[in-house]
Design a protein around this motif. Sequence first.
Motif, PDB file in Angstrom:
ATOM      1  N   SER A  17      -4.752  -6.027  -0.411  1.00 47.43           N
ATOM      2  CA  SER A  17      -4.658  -4.947   0.582  1.00 47.43           C
ATOM      3  C   SER A  17      -3.285  -4.295   0.568  1.00 47.43           C
ATOM      4  O   SER A  17      -3.173  -3.072   0.688  1.00 47.43           O
ATOM      5  CB  SER A  17      -4.957  -5.488   1.984  1.00 47.43           C
ATOM      6  OG  SER A  17      -6.246  -6.016   2.033  1.00 47.43           O
ATOM      7  N   MET A  61      -5.096  -0.278   5.327  1.00 44.73           N
ATOM      8  CA  MET A  61      -4.894  -1.327   4.324  1.00 44.73           C
ATOM      9  C   MET A  61      -3.689  -2.203   4.680  1.00 44.73           C
ATOM     10  O   MET A  61      -3.726  -3.420   4.501  1.00 44.73           O
ATOM     11  CB  MET A  61      -4.733  -0.722   2.932  1.00 44.73           C
ATOM     12  CG  MET A  61      -5.985  -0.026   2.413  1.00 44.73           C
ATOM     13  SD  MET A  61      -7.514  -1.002   2.522  1.00 44.73           S
ATOM     14  CE  MET A  61      -7.189  -2.283   1.359  1.00 44.73           C
ATOM     15  N   ILE A  80      -4.872  -4.551   7.409  1.00 43.44           N
ATOM     16  CA  ILE A  80      -5.654  -5.656   6.842  1.00 43.44           C
ATOM     17  C   ILE A  80      -4.714  -6.658   6.169  1.00 43.44           C
ATOM     18  O   ILE A  80      -4.877  -7.873   6.320  1.00 43.44           O
ATOM     19  CB  ILE A  80      -6.710  -5.121   5.856  1.00 43.44           C
ATOM     20  CG1 ILE A  80      -7.784  -4.335   6.613  1.00 43.44           C
ATOM     21  CG2 ILE A  80      -7.328  -6.255   5.045  1.00 43.44           C
ATOM     22  CD1 ILE A  80      -8.701  -3.512   5.720  1.00 43.44           C
ATOM     23  N   ALA A  81      -3.738  -6.141   5.432  1.00 47.72           N
ATOM     24  CA  ALA A  81      -2.804  -7.015   4.722  1.00 47.72           C
ATOM     25  C   ALA A  81      -2.067  -7.939   5.699  1.00 47.72           C
ATOM     26  O   ALA A  81      -1.998  -9.156   5.480  1.00 47.72           O
ATOM     27  CB  ALA A  81      -1.802  -6.189   3.921  1.00 47.72           C
TER      28      ALA A  81
END
Length: 108
Positions: free
Chosen positions: A12, A38, A41-42
Amino acid sequence: MAYIFLSIAIASEIAATSLLKFTEGFTRLWATLACLAMYGIAFFMLSLAVRDIPVGVAYALWSGLGTAAIVAVGAVFLGEPITLVKVLGISLIVAGVLVLNLGGASAH
């Protein structure tokens, strides 16, 4: 399971960083939203990974592998040059991640 979370976090982060150029300074809405999603999410996946993986080891893997992958993405997809200095730098980062992981594993 922690290493699966960490793998998703790394992937991500690579995707988010790859999208940064396309946000054009966060002026393009969809690229910006995708990039921020992203990164979200990471960080979420990294937070799940560090429940079971020592923070130093998880962060070394996350940042080191992410950095190495971003250099490759830049070279393959963004036309950025690969120089001997870049290869040496990435090699040192990978070596450092390996040393931290080997040291972290023996400390348990």
